[in-house]
Motif scaffolding. Structure first.
Motif, PDB file in Angstrom:
ATOM      1  N   PHE B  34       0.854  -1.157  -0.013  1.00  0.00           N
ATOM      2  CA  PHE B  34      -0.207  -0.070  -0.209  1.00  0.00           C
ATOM      3  C   PHE B  34       0.780   1.280   0.109  1.00  0.00           C
ATOM      4  CE2 PHE B  34      -3.329  -3.115   0.986  1.00  0.00           C
ATOM      5  CZ  PHE B  34      -4.344  -2.740   0.594  1.00  0.00           C
ATOM      6  N   LEU B  35       2.005   1.254   0.460  1.00  0.00           N
ATOM      7  CA  LEU B  35       3.043   2.253   0.436  1.00  0.00           C
ATOM      8  C   LEU B  35       3.699   2.670  -0.961  1.00  0.00           C
ATOM      9  CD1 LEU B  35       4.561   2.063   4.147  1.00  0.00           C
ATOM     10  CD2 LEU B  35       2.924   3.812   3.332  1.00  0.00           C
ATOM     11  N   ASP B  36       3.682   1.233  -1.445  1.00  0.00           N
ATOM     12  CA  ASP B  36       4.451   1.529  -2.932  1.00  0.00           C
ATOM     13  C   ASP B  36       3.508   1.601  -3.983  1.00  0.00           C
ATOM     14  OD1 ASP B  36       6.797   0.972  -1.323  1.00  0.00           O
ATOM     15  OD2 ASP B  36       6.812  -0.975  -1.956  1.00  0.00           O
ATOM     16  N   GLY B  37       2.383   1.163  -4.012  1.00  0.00           N
ATOM     17  CA  GLY B  37       1.389   1.400  -5.097  1.00  0.00           C
ATOM     18  C   GLY B  37      -0.179   1.641  -4.401  1.00  0.00           C
ATOM     19  N   ARG B  38      -1.133   1.288  -5.324  1.00  0.00           N
ATOM     20  CA  ARG B  38      -2.596   1.538  -4.893  1.00  0.00           C
ATOM     21  C   ARG B  38      -3.431   0.486  -5.285  1.00  0.00           C
ATOM     22  NH1 ARG B  38      -3.425   6.870  -5.199  1.00  0.00           N
ATOM     23  NH2 ARG B  38      -1.237   7.047  -4.838  1.00  0.00           N
ATOM     24  N   PRO B  39      -3.050  -0.735  -4.561  1.00  0.00           N
ATOM     25  CA  PRO B  39      -3.832  -1.951  -4.807  1.00  0.00           C
ATOM     26  C   PRO B  39      -5.434  -1.623  -4.907  1.00  0.00           C
ATOM     27  CG  PRO B  39      -2.187  -2.141  -2.826  1.00  0.00           C
ATOM     28  CD  PRO B  39      -2.404  -0.758  -3.211  1.00  0.00           C
ATOM     29  N   ALA B  40      -5.887  -2.402  -5.836  1.00  0.00           N
ATOM     30  CA  ALA B  40      -7.514  -2.308  -5.989  1.00  0.00           C
ATOM     31  C   ALA B  40      -8.284  -2.853  -5.297  1.00  0.00           C
ATOM     32  CB  ALA B  40      -7.627  -2.756  -7.603  1.00  0.00           C
ATOM     33  N   THR B  41      -8.748  -2.086  -4.147  1.00  0.00           N
ATOM     34  CA  THR B  41      -9.814  -2.376  -3.278  1.00  0.00           C
ATOM     35  C   THR B  41     -10.588  -1.279  -2.958  1.00  0.00           C
ATOM     36  OG1 THR B  41     -10.140  -3.375  -1.098  1.00  0.00           O
ATOM     37  CG2 THR B  41      -8.275  -1.989  -1.226  1.00  0.00           C
ATOM     38  N   ALA B  42     -12.052  -1.388  -2.710  1.00  0.00           N
ATOM     39  CA  ALA B  42     -12.827  -0.361  -2.592  1.00  0.00           C
ATOM     40  C   ALA B  42     -12.777   0.376  -1.357  1.00  0.00           C
ATOM     41  CB  ALA B  42     -14.314  -0.778  -2.899  1.00  0.00           C
ATOM     42  N   LEU B  62      -0.835   4.190   8.102  1.00  0.00           N
ATOM     43  CA  LEU B  62      -2.378   4.508   8.117  1.00  0.00           C
ATOM     44  C   LEU B  62      -2.662   5.882   7.786  1.00  0.00           C
ATOM     45  CD1 LEU B  62      -5.295   3.309   8.623  1.00  0.00           C
ATOM     46  CD2 LEU B  62      -5.026   3.868  10.903  1.00  0.00           C
ATOM     47  N   GLU B  63      -1.707   6.963   7.984  1.00  0.00           N
ATOM     48  CA  GLU B  63      -1.870   8.223   7.810  1.00  0.00           C
ATOM     49  C   GLU B  63      -1.901   8.328   6.317  1.00  0.00           C
ATOM     50  OE1 GLU B  63      -2.362  11.122  10.432  1.00  0.00           O
ATOM     51  OE2 GLU B  63      -3.058  11.761   8.474  1.00  0.00           O
ATOM     52  N   ALA B  64      -0.941   7.710   5.645  1.00  0.00           N
ATOM     53  CA  ALA B  64      -0.587   7.702   4.189  1.00  0.00           C
ATOM     54  C   ALA B  64      -1.884   7.043   3.540  1.00  0.00           C
ATOM     55  CB  ALA B  64       0.890   7.255   4.177  1.00  0.00           C
ATOM     56  N   VAL B  65      -2.109   5.927   3.729  1.00  0.00           N
ATOM     57  CA  VAL B  65      -2.970   4.933   3.126  1.00  0.00           C
ATOM     58  C   VAL B  65      -4.443   5.400   3.035  1.00  0.00           C
ATOM     59  CG1 VAL B  65      -4.006   2.792   3.221  1.00  0.00           C
ATOM     60  CG2 VAL B  65      -1.559   2.832   3.318  1.00  0.00           C
ATOM     61  N   ARG B  66      -4.680   6.179   4.329  1.00  0.00           N
ATOM     62  CA  ARG B  66      -6.120   6.688   4.507  1.00  0.00           C
ATOM     63  C   ARG B  66      -6.422   7.885   3.451  1.00  0.00           C
ATOM     64  NH1 ARG B  66     -10.549   8.037   4.365  1.00  0.00           N
ATOM     65  NH2 ARG B  66     -11.791   8.859   5.952  1.00  0.00           N
ATOM     66  N   GLN B  67      -5.485   8.541   2.879  1.00  0.00           N
ATOM     67  CA  GLN B  67      -5.683   9.358   2.026  1.00  0.00           C
ATOM     68  C   GLN B  67      -6.334   8.921   0.864  1.00  0.00           C
ATOM     69  OE1 GLN B  67      -4.807  12.402   3.222  1.00  0.00           O
ATOM     70  NE2 GLN B  67      -3.642  11.419   4.945  1.00  0.00           N
ATOM     71  N   HIS B  68      -5.969   7.496   0.477  1.00  0.00           N
ATOM     72  CA  HIS B  68      -6.406   7.102  -0.859  1.00  0.00           C
ATOM     73  C   HIS B  68      -7.909   5.982  -0.840  1.00  0.00           C
ATOM     74  CE1 HIS B  68      -3.063   8.705  -2.409  1.00  0.00           C
ATOM     75  NE2 HIS B  68      -2.217   8.213  -1.579  1.00  0.00           N
ATOM     76  N   TYR B  69      -7.951   5.829   0.331  1.00  0.00           N
ATOM     77  CA  TYR B  69      -9.027   4.724   0.666  1.00  0.00           C
ATOM     78  C   TYR B  69     -10.086   5.108   1.771  1.00  0.00           C
ATOM     79  CZ  TYR B  69      -5.913   1.673  -1.881  1.00  0.00           C
ATOM     80  OH  TYR B  69      -4.993   1.157  -2.784  1.00  0.00           O
ATOM     81  N   PRO B  70     -11.533   4.833   1.657  1.00  0.00           N
ATOM     82  CA  PRO B  70     -12.327   5.000   2.708  1.00  0.00           C
ATOM     83  C   PRO B  70     -11.895   3.912   3.791  1.00  0.00           C
ATOM     84  CG  PRO B  70     -13.577   4.722   0.525  1.00  0.00           C
ATOM     85  CD  PRO B  70     -12.203   4.703   0.148  1.00  0.00           C
ATOM     86  N   LEU B  71     -12.162   4.018   4.897  1.00  0.00           N
ATOM     87  CA  LEU B  71     -11.855   3.384   6.159  1.00  0.00           C
ATOM     88  C   LEU B  71     -12.796   3.007   7.104  1.00  0.00           C
ATOM     89  CD1 LEU B  71      -9.163   2.647   7.736  1.00  0.00           C
ATOM     90  CD2 LEU B  71      -9.418   4.666   8.880  1.00  0.00           C
ATOM     91  N   SER B  72     -12.636   1.913   7.378  1.00  0.00           N
ATOM     92  CA  SER B  72     -13.694   1.112   8.646  1.00  0.00           C
ATOM     93  C   SER B  72     -12.733   0.771   9.600  1.00  0.00           C
ATOM     94  CB  SER B  72     -14.346   0.020   8.037  1.00  0.00           C
ATOM     95  OG  SER B  72     -14.922  -0.716   9.180  1.00  0.00           O
TER      96      SER B  72
END
Lengths: 260, 305
Positions: B34-42, B62-72
């Motif tokens: 997730f830090l190197d790419g943008r895996p395809a998950t909704a 989590l801070e970095a990844v949260r920018q790109h995905y909705p979170l639960s």
């Protein structure tokens, strides 16, 4: 009643009280032969938490022995908080009181203190380390009155055992990128742990350097800390020591100049 | 009343809603992906207790990844079923977590872990009694007040039951949601595991769940094994989803309509591709539903009216 049932679950799992589990079944718990699944889940998952926090000790004593230590630890010091990154702070104290482990491997408690310091540094608050340039504008006569705060991730461990050498025997999830001094000496070692950014460093300090950082941690000025260091080590080199800590990120970016 | 509740749910999740699509759990093993790419998950789900530390690489990731995905944020440590009530310090840490990361969904379990202040690191079963229901409802209320938002509660998997239980599990969960104003996280793997272990019909469970209260669905793998020489299903989240659970997911989606579906995997994590492959199957189940599902069905009725 619910409080009694929950207390009985505790006794039958981490309390390892077979009578409590039997009483639950007698009291109406169905499929009671499966109660051990819960006991197993709890001990196994917490053993995994401790293995992650103390990988060197796990490596040195082996998986089976570590599981024995972990199970006894869990029973004696169950977690009191659900955030398990903070579980294991009492492991060193437990090991110190656990004769079979300490008898064969007397350095284990101190090694646990180093590993716990690494664990704490990893999860501690982030902060900006002091950059060397920050002090550049300061007149030399101002140095003695400086109070250099330590970075929040800094931890100090002194041991009569070569804990810095021992710790190097197992790679950690976020291993230090720093090269180590070539000489590996036996006997007492003093360790500084810090995480100025994402990587945890585990650094061996000389007696003077350790006294120096310890004095700063206690709130001493740079001048007083240098005096303490010189007392601990005749050949203490203040400028080399300062340069190492500045490049390594030991200090917090907040600096107070004592003008008194 | 039901409509008010639904609006309440929708409102509190409005900031960055978790879509009615397949998501996966974010685990340490896959940080690099997730830090190197943008895996395809909704969308992504994390275990809340793993992100309540003061700082360090976990929080930064989590801070970095949260920018790109909705979170639960899915809690495993709040112990909503504890007779002694909730840990105020832990609630405060969870509040900081939701304030910082603004998850679209926040969930916990219909289970307990803490007694006498000791945290037994497992999701332990409750007796389904009026007493336990009162405890659960009171604790959910305290949690929702402390977090300033609605949560979802998940039906657990279990290995034992209690003779003193007077309420079927599905009614217990639904009633707790009705009384506390929370929603439900329907774990269809847990339904299958518990139904098998305790000898009830999974469909009876599903049919007893008010679909309008369901805000999320979980699927996972389980182990078909033995304990003490007798067969048992253990909910270990350590493999691909079994066929019976895929079937139950189809049935649940057909009955309830499209919801966010999480593929859970916690033990012996595989390479990310395998996990994404399971999530893709869940997405296919959602896609199959689309032409006939209750969601579109009711919209079609609205259009006609």
């Amino acid at each position: 009643m619910l409080p009694d049932l929950q207390a009985a679950f505790r006794a039958g799992t981490i309390g390892r009280d077979a009578a409590a589990a039997a009483a639950l079944s007698a009291g109406g718990m169905q499929n009671g032969h499966r109660f051990g699944i819960y006991r197993n889940n709890i001990f196994k998952s917490l053993t995994g938490v401790l293995e992650a926090a103390f990988p060197t000790i796990r490596n040195l004593v082996g998986g089976e022995n570590f599981a024995v230590l972990a199970h006894r630890f869990v029973a004696a010091y169950p977690p009191r908080q659900p955030q398990l990154y903070a579980y294991g702070g009492d492991f060193a104290a437990f090991l110190a009181g656990f004769a079979p482990a300490v008898g064969e491997l007397p350095f284990l408690p101190d090694l646990a203190r180093v590993e716990w310091a690494v664990n704490e540094a990893y999860f501690e608050a982030d902060a900006e380390p002091l950059a060397a340039g920050h002090l550049a504008g300061l007149a030399p006569e101002g140095y003695a009155g400086l109070r250099l705060g330590l970075h929040p991730t800094v931890r100090l461990v002194a041991s009569d055992w070569p804990v810095w050498d021992l710790w190097g025997l197992e790679a950690l999830p976020e291993p230090s990128q720093n090269p180590r001094p070539p000489e590996k000496q036996g006997g007492a070692q003093r360790v500084l742990v810090r995480r100025p950014e994402n990587k945890v460093d585990v650094v061996m300090l000389t007696p003077g350097d350790f006294a120096f950082v310890g004095a700063l941690a206690g709130g001493d000025t740079l001048g007083a800390a240098a005096t303490a260091a010189a007392g601990a080590e005749a050949e203490f080199d203040l400028s080399a020591c300062l340069a190492g800590h500045l490049s390594g990120g030991t200090f917090h970016s907040r600096v107070i100049v004592d003008t008194s | 009343m039901a409509l008010e509740r639904e609006n309440g749910l929708a409102e509190s999740f409005a900031r960055d809603p978790v879509p009615a699509a397949a998501g996966i759990g974010l685990r340490h093993t896959h940080y690099g992906d997730f830090l190197d790419g943008r895996p395809a998950t909704a969308w992504l789900e994390v275990h809340s207790e793993n992100y309540v530390c003061p700082g360090g690489p976990r929080m930064a990731t989590l801070e970095a990844v949260r920018q790109h995905y909705p979170l639960s944020c899915h809690g495993v440590g709040l112990s909503l079923g504890s007779a002694e009530g909730l840990d105020a310090g832990h609630l405060a840490r969870l509040r900081s977590l939701v304030d910082r990361f603004e998850p679209g969904l926040v969930s916990e379990h219909v289970s307990w872990s803490t007694t006498g202040g000791d945290y037994l690191n497992d999701l332990l079963p409750l007796p389904y009694t009026e007493e336990a229901l009162d405890v659960l409802v009171g604790n959910i209320g305290q949690a929702q007040d402390a977090l300033g938002r609605t949560i979802l509660i998940e039906n657990p998997s279990s290995y034992v039951t209690f003779a003193e239980s007077t309420i079927p599990e599905w009614e217990f969960c639904a009633e707790a949601a009705r009384r506390s104003g929370c929603g439900l996280l329907l774990d269809v793997n847990n339904i299958h595991v518990s139904a098998h272990n305790h000898g009830y019909d999974a469909l009876e469970f599903l049919n007893g769940i008010p679909g309008e209260l369901v805000g999320e669905i979980h699927i996972a793998g389980h182990a078909d094994t033995e304990w003490d020489g007798r067969p048992v299903l253990i909910d270990d989240h350590g493999s691909t989803v079994k066929d019976a659970v895929w079937d139950l997911l189809d049935t649940a989606l057909a009955r309830i309509g499209p919801k966010p579906v999480l593929m859970e995997w916690d033990l012996d994590l595989p390479p990310l591709d395998i996990l994404l492959g399971e999530a893709a199957k869940a997405q296919a189940a959602l896609d199959r539903l689309a032409p006939h599902g209750p969601g579109l069905g009711s919209r079609a009725m609205d259009d006609a009216a």
